[in-house]
Scaffold this motif. Structure first.
Motif, mmCIF file in Angstrom:
data_model
loop_
_atom_site.group_PDB
_atom_site.id
_atom_site.type_symbol
_atom_site.label_atom_id
_atom_site.label_comp_id
_atom_site.label_asym_id
_atom_site.label_seq_id
_atom_site.Cartn_x
_atom_site.Cartn_y
_atom_site.Cartn_z
ATOM 1 N N SER A 53 0.867 -1.153 0.000
ATOM 2 C CA SER A 53 0.000 0.000 0.000
ATOM 3 C C SER A 53 0.922 1.226 0.000
ATOM 4 O O SER A 53 2.146 1.072 -0.151
ATOM 5 N N ASN A 54 0.366 2.400 0.128
ATOM 6 C CA ASN A 54 1.170 3.619 0.103
ATOM 7 C C ASN A 54 0.521 4.666 0.983
ATOM 8 O O ASN A 54 -0.671 4.596 1.300
ATOM 9 N N CYS A 55 1.321 5.672 1.350
ATOM 10 C CA CYS A 55 0.757 6.887 1.925
ATOM 11 C C CYS A 55 1.527 8.075 1.378
ATOM 12 O O CYS A 55 2.599 7.912 0.789
ATOM 13 N N GLY A 56 0.960 9.270 1.542
ATOM 14 C CA GLY A 56 1.554 10.466 0.955
ATOM 15 C C GLY A 56 0.859 10.800 -0.353
ATOM 16 O O GLY A 56 -0.026 10.068 -0.803
ATOM 17 N N PRO A 57 1.251 11.906 -0.989
ATOM 18 C CA PRO A 57 0.565 12.357 -2.208
ATOM 19 C C PRO A 57 0.579 11.336 -3.350
ATOM 20 O O PRO A 57 -0.389 11.215 -4.085
ATOM 21 N N PHE A 58 1.681 10.594 -3.489
ATOM 22 C CA PHE A 58 1.780 9.619 -4.581
ATOM 23 C C PHE A 58 2.104 8.238 -4.036
ATOM 24 O O PHE A 58 2.755 8.104 -3.004
ATOM 25 N N GLY A 59 1.651 7.224 -4.771
ATOM 26 C CA GLY A 59 1.948 5.853 -4.383
ATOM 27 C C GLY A 59 2.485 5.085 -5.576
ATOM 28 O O GLY A 59 2.082 5.321 -6.719
ATOM 29 N N TRP A 60 3.408 4.155 -5.278
ATOM 30 C CA TRP A 60 3.997 3.329 -6.334
ATOM 31 C C TRP A 60 3.096 2.126 -6.580
ATOM 32 O O TRP A 60 2.684 1.467 -5.623
ATOM 33 N N VAL A 61 2.774 1.873 -7.834
ATOM 34 C CA VAL A 61 1.961 0.702 -8.174
ATOM 35 C C VAL A 61 2.590 -0.025 -9.365
ATOM 36 O O VAL A 61 3.384 0.549 -10.116
ATOM 37 N N SER A 62 2.254 -1.299 -9.492
ATOM 38 C CA SER A 62 2.718 -2.113 -10.614
ATOM 39 C C SER A 62 1.547 -2.962 -11.081
ATOM 40 O O SER A 62 0.852 -3.567 -10.265
ATOM 41 N N ASP A 63 1.334 -2.997 -12.380
ATOM 42 C CA ASP A 63 0.325 -3.892 -12.956
ATOM 43 C C ASP A 63 0.766 -4.238 -14.366
ATOM 44 O O ASP A 63 1.890 -3.902 -14.770
ATOM 45 N N LEU A 64 -0.103 -4.888 -15.133
ATOM 46 C CA LEU A 64 0.265 -5.337 -16.474
ATOM 47 C C LEU A 64 0.842 -4.220 -17.328
ATOM 48 O O LEU A 64 1.718 -4.446 -18.155
ATOM 49 N N SER A 65 0.349 -2.993 -17.129
ATOM 50 C CA SER A 65 0.807 -1.913 -18.012
ATOM 51 C C SER A 65 2.100 -1.253 -17.546
ATOM 52 O O SER A 65 2.661 -0.436 -18.265
ATOM 53 N N GLY A 66 2.611 -1.591 -16.362
ATOM 54 C CA GLY A 66 3.931 -1.081 -15.984
ATOM 55 C C GLY A 66 3.997 -0.605 -14.549
ATOM 56 O O GLY A 66 3.056 -0.793 -13.773
ATOM 57 N N TYR A 67 5.138 0.006 -14.215
ATOM 58 C CA TYR A 67 5.379 0.603 -12.903
ATOM 59 C C TYR A 67 5.093 2.094 -13.008
ATOM 60 O O TYR A 67 5.446 2.718 -14.010
ATOM 61 N N ARG A 68 4.496 2.671 -11.997
ATOM 62 C CA ARG A 68 4.298 4.128 -12.009
ATOM 63 C C ARG A 68 3.906 4.628 -10.627
ATOM 64 O O ARG A 68 3.552 3.842 -9.739
ATOM 65 N N TYR A 69 3.974 5.944 -10.465
ATOM 66 C CA TYR A 69 3.429 6.597 -9.281
ATOM 67 C C TYR A 69 2.068 7.158 -9.638
ATOM 68 O O TYR A 69 1.908 7.765 -10.698
ATOM 69 N N GLN A 70 1.095 6.959 -8.771
ATOM 70 C CA GLN A 70 -0.228 7.543 -9.011
ATOM 71 C C GLN A 70 -0.820 8.023 -7.696
ATOM 72 O O GLN A 70 -0.416 7.579 -6.614
ATOM 73 N N ALA A 71 -1.792 8.939 -7.793
ATOM 74 C CA ALA A 71 -2.335 9.609 -6.605
ATOM 75 C C ALA A 71 -3.427 8.809 -5.919
ATOM 76 O O ALA A 71 -3.854 9.168 -4.821
ATOM 77 N N ARG A 72 -3.891 7.701 -6.548
ATOM 78 C CA ARG A 72 -5.009 6.958 -5.967
ATOM 79 C C ARG A 72 -4.731 5.473 -5.826
ATOM 80 O O ARG A 72 -3.976 4.890 -6.607
ATOM 81 N N HIS A 73 -5.379 4.879 -4.841
ATOM 82 C CA HIS A 73 -5.290 3.435 -4.599
ATOM 83 C C HIS A 73 -5.890 2.695 -5.797
ATOM 84 O O HIS A 73 -6.992 3.048 -6.241
#
Ligand code: MD6
Ligand code: FE
Length: 201
Positions: A53-73
């Motif tokens: 999970s993440n906290c703060g303005p941005f969170g790191w996520v990974s899925d089929l389309s790649g790695y990225r930082y995004q603002a929402r769960h």
């Protein structure tokens, strides 16, 4: 402070038991708001062995389309909860960086979880370090060089330890070889939590 190599600093027991318990309790509430999810590897879709999970303005996520930082769960669609003040204070005390962190990745390891060797390179600017906090069971953490083929060393990280990765070590390969079951009584259910504070954007 132990300088393990240029840019890699280890603060053993930066958090004492009381501070670890306070942070654990704060994370419990935070994870109710932003539940752990199991990310998948880009392309293959293979599930990670850790939940995140993440906290703060941005969170790191990974899925089929790649790695990225995004603002929402990715599952609830809600913004990530705020970063606890105690983590921001730890960054101010130990990161040696004037910029504030804008992302904190929360990794939860059970006894079987591992993290394969990787570089953290999804951030916009590598001048800021990454500050990593370990809670709960100890792990064997492997760190190498800027190439996957460089020799590597293993380091035991215990609950309350803080590792700061910056400067010449910012892009080194690293991973978690294994969790040492029952090495801590902090977490219930048992396991290891690793928090990494970053400057993502
Ligand atoms: C972990 N840590 O300790 C995994 N990345 O569970 C990381 O992947 C990591 O500790 C960048 C900087 C510090 C870290
Ligand atoms: Fe990493």
């Amino acid at each position: 402070m132990l300088l393990l190599k240029p840019g890699l600093r280890l603060y053993k027991t930066a958090l004492d038991r009381a501070a670890q318990e306070a942070l654990r309790d704060e994370l419990r509430g935070l994870l109710r708001e932003a539940p752990l999810f199991r990310p998948a590897m880009p392309r293959s879709g293979k599930p990670f062995s850790v939940r995140m999970s993440n906290c703060g303005p941005f969170g790191w996520v990974s899925d089929l389309s790649g790695y990225r930082y995004q603002a929402r769960h990715p599952e609830t669609g809600r913004p990530w909860p705020a970063m606890p003040g105690s983590l921001l204070a730890l960054w101010r005390a130990l990161a040696e960086c004037d910029l504030a962190p804008d992302a904190c990745l929360i990794n939860f390891y059970d006894e079987q979880s591992r993290m394969g060797p990787h570089q953290d390179r999804d951030e916009a600017d590598f001048s800021a370090p990454i500050l990593s906090v370990s809670l709960g069971d100890s792990c064997l953490f492997r760190h190498g060089g800027d190439s996957r083929r460089d020799p590597s060393a293993s380091l035991r990280l215990d609950s309350g330890d803080v590792l700061v990765f910056g400067g010449p070590a910012r892009l080194m390969f690293h991973g978690v070889d294994r969790i040492l079951p029952k090495s801590s009584t902090l977490l219930d259910p048992p396991g290891r939590i690793n928090l990494t504070l970053r400057r993502a954007k």
